[in-house]
Design a protein around this motif. Structure first.
Motif, short mmCIF file in Angstrom:
data_model
loop_
_atom_site.label_atom_id
_atom_site.label_comp_id
_atom_site.label_asym_id
_atom_site.label_seq_id
_atom_site.Cartn_x
_atom_site.Cartn_y
_atom_site.Cartn_z
N ALA A 14 31.68 43.75 36.35
CA ALA A 14 31.04 43.10 35.24
C ALA A 14 31.79 41.78 34.94
O ALA A 14 30.93 40.75 34.79
CB ALA A 14 31.27 43.76 33.87
N TYR A 15 33.06 41.71 35.06
CA TYR A 15 33.74 40.44 34.81
C TYR A 15 33.09 39.48 35.95
O TYR A 15 33.03 38.16 35.79
CB TYR A 15 35.25 40.72 34.93
CG TYR A 15 36.02 39.24 34.97
CD1 TYR A 15 36.31 38.51 33.76
CD2 TYR A 15 36.67 39.15 36.03
CE1 TYR A 15 36.95 37.32 33.97
CE2 TYR A 15 37.41 37.79 36.19
CZ TYR A 15 37.55 37.09 35.21
OH TYR A 15 38.35 35.94 35.20
N ASP A 17 30.65 39.17 37.80
CA ASP A 17 29.18 39.33 37.95
C ASP A 17 28.59 39.60 39.01
O ASP A 17 28.02 39.22 39.80
CB ASP A 17 28.79 37.96 37.60
CG ASP A 17 27.08 37.86 37.13
OD1 ASP A 17 26.52 39.09 36.60
OD2 ASP A 17 26.58 36.98 37.53
N LYS A 18 29.28 40.92 39.67
CA LYS A 18 29.06 41.71 40.78
C LYS A 18 28.82 43.04 40.61
O LYS A 18 29.22 43.65 39.49
CB LYS A 18 30.09 41.40 41.97
CG LYS A 18 30.07 39.88 41.91
CD LYS A 18 31.41 39.94 43.18
CE LYS A 18 32.03 38.58 43.51
NZ LYS A 18 32.81 38.48 44.59
#
Length: 50
Positions: A14-15, A17-18
């Motif tokens: 999530a951090y 963005d994958k």
């Protein structure tokens, strides 16, 4: 996979963005290729210094 590791993977994905699959694929791709005798994880220079 432990719940702790799954949670860590989920948070990192999530951090970054994958997807979790993308993170795992990138980590697998970063492993050294032992079939060619390359057991070093240190990248080799493109043009070796003479």
């Amino acid at each position: 996979m432990s719940d702790r590791r799954f949670s860590r993977l989920q948070k990192y994905a999530a951090y970054a963005d994958k997807t979790m699959t993308q993170v795992i694929d990138e980590l697998i791709d970063s492993l050294p290729n032992i079939e060619n005798g390359d057991s070093s994880s240190t990248p080799r220079p493109v043009k070796p210094m003479v």
